[in-house]
Design a protein around this motif. Structure first.
Motif, PDB file in Angstrom:
ATOM      1  N   VAL A  65       5.861  48.904  78.922  1.00 29.68           N
ATOM      2  CA  VAL A  65       6.676  49.454  80.006  1.00 29.68           C
ATOM      3  C   VAL A  65       7.769  50.375  79.467  1.00 29.68           C
ATOM      4  CG1 VAL A  65       6.214  47.532  81.571  1.00 29.68           C
ATOM      5  CG2 VAL A  65       8.138  47.392  79.980  1.00 29.68           C
ATOM      6  N   ASP A  66       7.694  50.690  78.169  1.00 29.48           N
ATOM      7  CA  ASP A  66       8.703  51.560  77.571  1.00 29.48           C
ATOM      8  C   ASP A  66       8.082  52.809  76.945  1.00 29.48           C
ATOM      9  OD1 ASP A  66       7.450  50.524  75.394  1.00 29.48           O
ATOM     10  OD2 ASP A  66       9.240  49.712  74.431  1.00 29.48           O
ATOM     11  N   GLY A  67       6.993  53.281  77.533  1.00 28.72           N
ATOM     12  CA  GLY A  67       6.392  54.512  77.049  1.00 28.72           C
ATOM     13  C   GLY A  67       5.505  54.369  75.846  1.00 28.72           C
ATOM     14  N   GLY A  68       5.062  53.160  75.516  1.00 23.72           N
ATOM     15  CA  GLY A  68       4.129  52.950  74.421  1.00 23.72           C
ATOM     16  C   GLY A  68       4.758  52.574  73.102  1.00 23.72           C
ATOM     17  N   ARG A  69       6.035  52.242  73.108  1.00 25.53           N
ATOM     18  CA  ARG A  69       6.684  51.842  71.850  1.00 25.53           C
ATOM     19  C   ARG A  69       6.467  50.368  71.550  1.00 25.53           C
ATOM     20  NH1 ARG A  69       9.840  55.905  73.922  1.00 25.53           N
ATOM     21  NH2 ARG A  69      10.877  54.513  75.385  1.00 25.53           N
ATOM     22  N   LEU A  70       6.552  49.510  72.568  1.00 25.33           N
ATOM     23  CA  LEU A  70       6.341  48.075  72.391  1.00 25.33           C
ATOM     24  C   LEU A  70       5.233  47.619  73.335  1.00 25.33           C
ATOM     25  CD1 LEU A  70      10.041  46.809  72.202  1.00 25.33           C
ATOM     26  CD2 LEU A  70       8.469  47.220  70.295  1.00 25.33           C
ATOM     27  N   TRP A  71       4.432  46.650  72.859  1.00 21.30           N
ATOM     28  CA  TRP A  71       3.272  46.181  73.615  1.00 21.30           C
ATOM     29  C   TRP A  71       3.279  44.666  73.718  1.00 21.30           C
ATOM     30  CZ3 TRP A  71      -0.047  49.797  75.737  1.00 21.30           C
ATOM     31  CH2 TRP A  71       0.063  51.098  75.254  1.00 21.30           C
ATOM     32  N   GLN A  72       2.838  44.169  74.879  1.00 20.58           N
ATOM     33  CA  GLN A  72       2.682  42.725  75.102  1.00 20.58           C
ATOM     34  C   GLN A  72       1.194  42.421  75.238  1.00 20.58           C
ATOM     35  OE1 GLN A  72       5.133  42.509  78.682  1.00 20.58           O
ATOM     36  NE2 GLN A  72       6.676  41.365  77.534  1.00 20.58           N
ATOM     37  N   PRO A  73       0.584  41.790  74.227  1.00 18.20           N
ATOM     38  CA  PRO A  73      -0.875  41.582  74.252  1.00 18.20           C
ATOM     39  C   PRO A  73      -1.274  40.256  74.888  1.00 18.20           C
ATOM     40  CG  PRO A  73      -0.018  40.954  72.127  1.00 18.20           C
ATOM     41  CD  PRO A  73       1.174  41.373  72.943  1.00 18.20           C
ATOM     42  N   GLN A  74      -2.502  40.186  75.363  1.00 15.06           N
ATOM     43  CA  GLN A  74      -3.087  38.932  75.834  1.00 15.06           C
ATOM     44  C   GLN A  74      -4.598  39.016  75.744  1.00 15.06           C
ATOM     45  OE1 GLN A  74      -2.303  39.961  80.443  1.00 15.06           O
ATOM     46  NE2 GLN A  74      -3.267  37.998  80.131  1.00 15.06           N
ATOM     47  N   LEU A  75      -5.234  37.888  75.475  1.00 14.24           N
ATOM     48  CA  LEU A  75      -6.688  37.805  75.487  1.00 14.24           C
ATOM     49  C   LEU A  75      -7.166  37.649  76.917  1.00 14.24           C
ATOM     50  CD1 LEU A  75      -7.369  35.366  72.503  1.00 14.24           C
ATOM     51  CD2 LEU A  75      -7.948  37.794  72.582  1.00 14.24           C
ATOM     52  N   LEU A  76      -8.259  38.305  77.242  1.00 15.22           N
ATOM     53  CA  LEU A  76      -8.914  38.080  78.519  1.00 15.22           C
ATOM     54  C   LEU A  76     -10.051  37.094  78.286  1.00 15.22           C
ATOM     55  CD1 LEU A  76      -8.963  41.681  80.037  1.00 15.22           C
ATOM     56  CD2 LEU A  76      -7.192  39.931  80.126  1.00 15.22           C
ATOM     57  N   PRO A  77     -10.250  36.138  79.176  1.00 15.16           N
ATOM     58  CA  PRO A  77     -11.191  35.037  78.899  1.00 15.16           C
ATOM     59  C   PRO A  77     -12.635  35.485  79.005  1.00 15.16           C
ATOM     60  CG  PRO A  77     -10.421  34.891  81.145  1.00 15.16           C
ATOM     61  CD  PRO A  77      -9.661  36.031  80.518  1.00 15.16           C
ATOM     62  N   GLY A  78     -13.509  34.638  78.472  1.00 15.14           N
ATOM     63  CA  GLY A  78     -14.934  34.850  78.664  1.00 15.14           C
ATOM     64  C   GLY A  78     -15.671  35.421  77.483  1.00 15.14           C
ATOM     65  N   GLY A  79     -14.937  35.876  76.473  1.00 19.53           N
ATOM     66  CA  GLY A  79     -15.631  36.453  75.337  1.00 19.53           C
ATOM     67  C   GLY A  79     -16.186  37.816  75.676  1.00 19.53           C
ATOM     68  N   GLY A  80     -17.042  38.333  74.821  1.00 13.40           N
ATOM     69  CA  GLY A  80     -17.647  39.623  75.062  1.00 13.40           C
ATOM     70  C   GLY A  80     -16.846  40.766  74.494  1.00 13.40           C
ATOM     71  N   GLU A  81     -17.461  41.935  74.476  1.00  8.53           N
ATOM     72  CA  GLU A  81     -16.842  43.129  73.913  1.00  8.53           C
ATOM     73  C   GLU A  81     -16.446  44.097  75.004  1.00  8.53           C
ATOM     74  OE1 GLU A  81     -18.157  44.694  70.027  1.00  8.53           O
ATOM     75  OE2 GLU A  81     -19.994  43.583  70.448  1.00  8.53           O
ATOM     76  N   PHE A  82     -15.334  44.764  74.792  1.00  9.03           N
ATOM     77  CA  PHE A  82     -14.873  45.783  75.713  1.00  9.03           C
ATOM     78  C   PHE A  82     -15.857  46.947  75.730  1.00  9.03           C
ATOM     79  CE2 PHE A  82     -12.754  49.928  75.968  1.00  9.03           C
ATOM     80  CZ  PHE A  82     -12.304  49.878  77.280  1.00  9.03           C
ATOM     81  N   THR A  83     -16.157  47.472  76.936  1.00  8.93           N
ATOM     82  CA  THR A  83     -17.074  48.606  77.037  1.00  8.93           C
ATOM     83  C   THR A  83     -16.453  49.813  77.723  1.00  8.93           C
ATOM     84  OG1 THR A  83     -18.015  47.744  79.111  1.00  8.93           O
ATOM     85  CG2 THR A  83     -19.121  47.131  77.034  1.00  8.93           C
ATOM     86  N   SER A  84     -15.610  49.623  78.746  1.00  7.38           N
ATOM     87  CA  SER A  84     -15.030  50.758  79.443  1.00  7.38           C
ATOM     88  C   SER A  84     -13.903  50.281  80.356  1.00  7.38           C
ATOM     89  CB  SER A  84     -16.095  51.509  80.269  1.00  7.38           C
ATOM     90  OG  SER A  84     -16.794  50.611  81.103  1.00  7.38           O
ATOM     91  N   ALA A  85     -13.094  51.238  80.843  1.00  7.16           N
ATOM     92  CA  ALA A  85     -11.978  50.912  81.730  1.00  7.16           C
ATOM     93  C   ALA A  85     -11.614  52.149  82.534  1.00  7.16           C
ATOM     94  CB  ALA A  85     -10.772  50.427  80.931  1.00  7.16           C
ATOM     95  N   THR A  86     -10.951  51.929  83.688  1.00 11.96           N
ATOM     96  CA  THR A  86     -10.515  53.037  84.518  1.00 11.96           C
ATOM     97  C   THR A  86      -9.349  52.598  85.388  1.00 11.96           C
ATOM     98  OG1 THR A  86     -11.275  54.765  86.037  1.00 11.96           O
ATOM     99  CG2 THR A  86     -12.034  52.540  86.474  1.00 11.96           C
ATOM    100  N   LEU A  87      -8.623  53.581  85.911  1.00  9.39           N
ATOM    101  CA  LEU A  87      -7.609  53.336  86.925  1.00  9.39           C
ATOM    102  C   LEU A  87      -8.272  53.258  88.288  1.00  9.39           C
ATOM    103  CD1 LEU A  87      -4.815  55.840  85.845  1.00  9.39           C
ATOM    104  CD2 LEU A  87      -4.717  53.349  85.670  1.00  9.39           C
ATOM    105  N   THR A  88      -7.709  52.424  89.158  1.00 13.56           N
ATOM    106  CA  THR A  88      -8.164  52.342  90.540  1.00 13.56           C
ATOM    107  C   THR A  88      -6.953  52.471  91.458  1.00 13.56           C
ATOM    108  OG1 THR A  88      -7.913  49.946  90.798  1.00 13.56           O
ATOM    109  CG2 THR A  88      -9.960  50.730  89.778  1.00 13.56           C
ATOM    110  N   ALA A  89      -7.219  52.554  92.754  1.00  9.38           N
ATOM    111  CA  ALA A  89      -6.125  52.624  93.709  1.00  9.38           C
ATOM    112  C   ALA A  89      -5.300  51.346  93.703  1.00  9.38           C
ATOM    113  CB  ALA A  89      -6.677  52.885  95.112  1.00  9.38           C
ATOM    114  N   GLN A  90      -5.919  50.233  93.276  1.00  6.64           N
ATOM    115  CA  GLN A  90      -5.215  48.956  93.250  1.00  6.64           C
ATOM    116  C   GLN A  90      -4.561  48.653  91.909  1.00  6.64           C
ATOM    117  OE1 GLN A  90      -8.628  49.053  94.290  1.00  6.64           O
ATOM    118  NE2 GLN A  90      -7.911  49.417  96.382  1.00  6.64           N
ATOM    119  N   GLY A  91      -4.971  49.349  90.838  1.00  7.80           N
ATOM    120  CA  GLY A  91      -4.406  49.058  89.524  1.00  7.80           C
ATOM    121  C   GLY A  91      -5.345  49.439  88.403  1.00  7.80           C
ATOM    122  N   PHE A  92      -5.742  48.440  87.612  1.00 10.69           N
ATOM    123  CA  PHE A  92      -6.582  48.664  86.440  1.00 10.69           C
ATOM    124  C   PHE A  92      -7.896  47.903  86.595  1.00 10.69           C
ATOM    125  CE2 PHE A  92      -2.117  48.633  85.061  1.00 10.69           C
ATOM    126  CZ  PHE A  92      -2.006  49.899  84.507  1.00 10.69           C
TER     127      PHE A  92
END
Length: 877
Positions: free
Chosen positions: A775-802
């Motif tokens: 929330v500070d322009g990319g200087r500091l990051w707050q990480p978290q694991l998303l459950p379920g395992g698997g590998e990231f493949t793609s992402a996009t913005l939506t009208a509701q968020g991410f």
């Protein structure tokens, strides 16, 4: 759109937040969450902290508002089995392809799932609903399960190979096929090899009619599922009603050569990392493999035995009492008797004379040796093979054939009077009915003989691939080793003969396999049907068709998909996401691929690379940048700083202009352009040992993300910031999420002041999607694991968020998982079902974008044969 999974049929909230969805579960269960339960403190369940993930499994629910006859958009659902793979038999079927209906439109027929799902769940609604909110209040992940009934499905993905057309003028398929071995038994012959793509896929090509017709063998895992990808067969043997192939630690078995089972990888105690299998033979009681283990200078010959490819016995030469054997490189079987050839260390004693005194000096030398086993490979003893006069070296081949065993020696003999002698070369055969007693049988003594490349045998005869003095190789055939006749003179070129890797003998033909300089495999039944066009064998060849990214114009009126086709850069455009046209792109040489595209006031830009591993081998990678005014016609960008190792991987447009990021010479790099006509390399504090993967625009400028190599086994997520794209500053390395050993950012998205970076981390040796918020322009990051395992493949913005997509499951058996969030902290995980989304094989979404309220995704639906492109349009979760 996932539904809530409860036994009491919770209402479906299409655009609800994770909190609203959880509230719906409570209300459907008749529980007032605003009132504390007996013995519970006020407010229990109402405090859902950031970081909670609600997991909705749409596999096991029935929604009260939508019947089983409709999908989640109210459209009728057809009764087509989603496991009917397009392309499995050479067909390319898809909704709307031949019916005049636009695939992906609201009126297009949908493909619901067929058959049993992996990971189906049953459960109890009310206790689980309570557990969801209590777990969320504690900041943990919660999973909702249902009553075991199928939920109404979202629109299924459709097979889209025809929509994303390939270049009709392409001269190659963009893949590298090779055949590495072949074996025959009677009229059945099986060739083995691979097709190289994103990962290599094994190939078994079988003929049961003496090489006249061919088909690709079916491959399954031991449980009937898709086989584990990655390893390919390199050795094969068959007969006596059983076949076996080996490659690395992988083992395949078959009872007929057509249907194959990919066994679980053999343990390291059987096939270790330093083991190499050089030969494989079928005996009357099982299979025997021979090879070597150890590093250079300290190797030992190894023998492996198995009855059926399941349980193996591994024995070193010393364990078999064979002495110091550095390698065993040939093996042939006749019934349960075997002959093996290798290299052994022997003590050599020679007479010397020093200072007038005679003596003897002993030394150790390596020489060829042979061993015989009469019990299927369990015990062995040394055996001597007669060496014909004039033999130049050890036998070039050792095979079984009509009546027993044969070995072939290269021989040079002097012919004529001493003053006018000529040296004549030939190949001399020695044979044995039992491997114990040997005698000279005959010779290959053609007038133009110049050497022997290949030699093979079976119960039906012997065959040889001979070099000639004129340069053209010749194939010869014999029923007994005494008389020989040529087959198909001139059918092979000298260059092609160098790339042949196997030879097998059928009753009426000799089959040779290998590879061609074009990157295509080679298969021919000489003396029979002749050369085989592999592309005409259904399922054998899958042309390169890869889509890596989707981008939209500023108004959203045009969508561009970029990637590669037939091994060259490819771009497709669409106005509605349903129908696609191939754009005009400049032709290139060698492998090419575009990885990203962006739109700005001066037009379109796409970036990627040319070079790398391809049909002509490995060449240095160089940048590939294309621009377009209208998205339909593209041309190479001018003035982009090039050179070997310069690879832009992502591009965006912002207030300061177009910015691309990637790598140059092993270091992170960025480039900028105001007009798409001139490009300049950016500067600043970028740092070494890092790479840039993606870039986005923020209210303050630009942010890029990637990774940094910490040591040989560890990488860490990192980011950079820039106000104008011309000068960059490396941010402090982002922390890995708790429990992750290593990981890097792959994608970054900006929604106002909130930045979301996503990638894959390693948790307990398994991949798992992780995200981080800034929330500070990319200087500091707050990480978290998303459950379920698997590998990231793609992402996009939506009208509701991410929205984030992942491929979850074992290699070769992955399903699509989606994660949606309004703020990047609280996530809802859903598991869409249907063709191209889950079920048998590997499903994944490689590119995402939005069209109004809809999600548009392109992905792959893979099996042991190859990948089919899929197109999915559904409501944004």
């Amino acid at each position: 759109m996932p539904s809530q999974v409860t036994e009491t049929r919770a209402p479906l909230l299409r655009n609800a937040s994770p909190w609203q969805r959880s509230l719906a579960v409570w209300q459907a269960a008749g529980i007032d969450w605003t009132q504390p339960g007996a013995g519970s403190p006020a407010g229990t369940g109402a405090d859902i902290r950031a970081g909670a993930v609600v997991v909705v499994d749409t596999d096991t629910s029935t929604d009260a508002q939508i019947t089983a006859d409709t999908d989640l958009r109210g459209d009728p659902v057809t009764g087509v089995d989603d496991h009917s793979r397009a392309g499995a038999a050479g067909a390319d079927t898809e909704a709307g392809a031949d019916t005049g209906t636009d695939a992906g439109s609201a009126a297009a027929p949908r493909l619901p799932p067929g058959g049993r799902r992996r990971g189906s769940r049953t459960g109890r609604a009310v206790p689980i609903a309570l557990a969801v909110l209590l777990a969320a209040a504690a900041g943990t992940y919660a999973v909702l399960s249902g009553d075991g009934k199928h939920a109404p499905e979202a629109p299924a993905a459709v097979a889209a190979d025809r929509m994303f057309a390939l270049d009709p003028a392409a001269t190659t398929d963009g893949r590298v096929q090779e055949l590495t071995g072949v074996a025959a038994a009677g009229s059945t012959v099986v060739a083995i090899g691979s097709e190289q793509g994103e990962s290599p896929r094994s190939r078994f090509v079988t003929s049961v009619d003496g090489g006249r017709s061919w088909r690709v063998g079916q491959v399954r895992a031991t449980n009937g599922d898709e086989p584990t990808p990655g390893q390919v067969p390199t050795r094969i043997a068959g007969g006596y009603g059983g076949w076996l192939a080996i490659g690395g630690t992988a083992v395949w078995t078959s009872h007929d050569g057509r249907a194959w089972v990919r066994k679980h990888d053999a343990p390291v105690s059987i096939f270790g990392p330093s083991d190499q299998v050089y030969g494989l033979a079928r005996t009357a009681s099982g299979f025997v493999a021979v090879g070597v283990t150890g590093a250079a200078g300290k190797t030992q010959g190894i023998v492996w035995t198995t009855a059926d490819g399941g349980a193996w016995q591994r024995s070193g030469a010393d364990q078999l009492g064979l002495g110091t054997v550095t390698a065993i490189d040939r093996v042939a079987a006749s019934g349960n008797t075997l002959i093996a050839r290798g290299t052994a260390a022997r003590t050599v004693t020679r007479a010397v004379k020093k200072k007038g005194k005679k003596g003897k000096v002993s030394s150790t030398a390596l020489s060829g040796a042979f061993w015989r086993s009469a019990d299927g490979g369990r015990t062995w003893s040394a055996v001597d093979l007669p060496q014909p006069p004039g033999a130049l070296a050890t036998p070039v081949r050792l095979v079984s054939g009509p009546g027993g065993f044969y070995s072939v020696w290269e021989v040079a003999r002097a012919i004529g009077p001493k003053k006018h002698q000529n040296t004549v070369r030939s190949a001399v055969l020695v044979s044995s009915p039992d491997g114990a007693t040997w005698s000279e049988t005959g010779q290959i003594g053609q007038p133009d003989y110049a050497g022997l490349d290949r030699f093979g045998g079976s119960d039906t005869g012997l065959s040889a691939l001979m070099k000639t003095t004129g340069g053209k190789p010749a194939v010869l055939r014999s029923a007994d080793g005494r008389t020989w006749q040529r087959l198909g003179d001139g059918a092979l070129s000298a260059d092609l003969a160098k790339n042949l890797t196997g030879l097998a003998v059928l009753p009426s033909a000799t089959v040779v396999v290998g590879s061609q300089g074009t990157g295509d495999g080679y298969l021919s039944a000489l003396g029979g049907a002749g050369d085989v066009d592999l592309a005409k064998i259904p399922g054998m060849v899958h042309p390169d068709r890869t889509i890596t990214a989707l981008a939209t114009s500023g108004s959203g009126s045009q969508i561009v998909a970029v990637g590669s086709g037939n091994g060259e850069a490819a771009i497709w455009t669409s106005a509605d996401g349903r129908t696609w046209q191939r754009a005009a792109t400049p032709r290139g040489t060698g492998p090419q691929r575009l990885s990203a595209a962006a739109y700005g006031p001066r037009g379109w830009v796409a970036v990627g690379y040319a070079g790398g591993s391809g049909l002509a081998g490995a060449v240095p990678q160089v940048p590939l940048v294309m621009t377009s005014i209208d998205g339909a016609a593209w041309r190479p960008a001018t003035g982009f700083p090039g050179g070997a190792g310069v690879v832009p991987s992502a591009v965006t447009y912002g207030p300061a202009g177009y910015v691309a990021v990637g790598n140059a010479g092993g270091k992170p790099a960025a480039w900028w352009s105001a007009d798409l006509k001139t490009w300049r390399r950016a500067g600043g504090d970028i740092g070494d040992g890092r790479w840039m993967s993606d870039v986005t625009v923020t209210p303050a400028g630009y942010v890029a993300v990637g990774g940094r190599k910490m040591d040989a086994n560890t990488v860490q997520p990192v980011g950079w910031t820039s106000t104008d794209g011309k000068k960059w500053t490396a941010a402090a390395p982002a922390p890995l999420p708790p429990g992750a050993a290593t990981g890097a950012f792959t994608k970054v998205l900006a929604r106002g002041e909130v930045l979301l970076a996503v990638g894959s981390a390693t948790v307990g040796a398994q991949p798992q999607v992780f995200s981080a918020v800034s929330v500070d322009g990319g200087r500091l990051w707050q990480p978290q694991l998303l459950p379920g395992g698997g590998e990231f493949t793609s992402a996009t913005l939506t009208a509701q968020g991410f929205l984030v997509a992942a491929a979850a499951g074992a290699p070769g058996r992955t399903d699509v998982e989606l994660y949606s969030s309004a703020d990047g902290h609280t996530w809802l995980r859903s598991r869409p079902h249907g063709n191209g989304l889950d079920g048998r094989g590997a499903q994944g979404l490689t590119a995402l974008t939005t069209i109004g309220a809809d999600l548009l995704a392109v992905g792959v639906n893979g099996d042991y044969l190859g990948d089919t492109t899929t197109l999915w349009r559904t409501q944004v979760p």
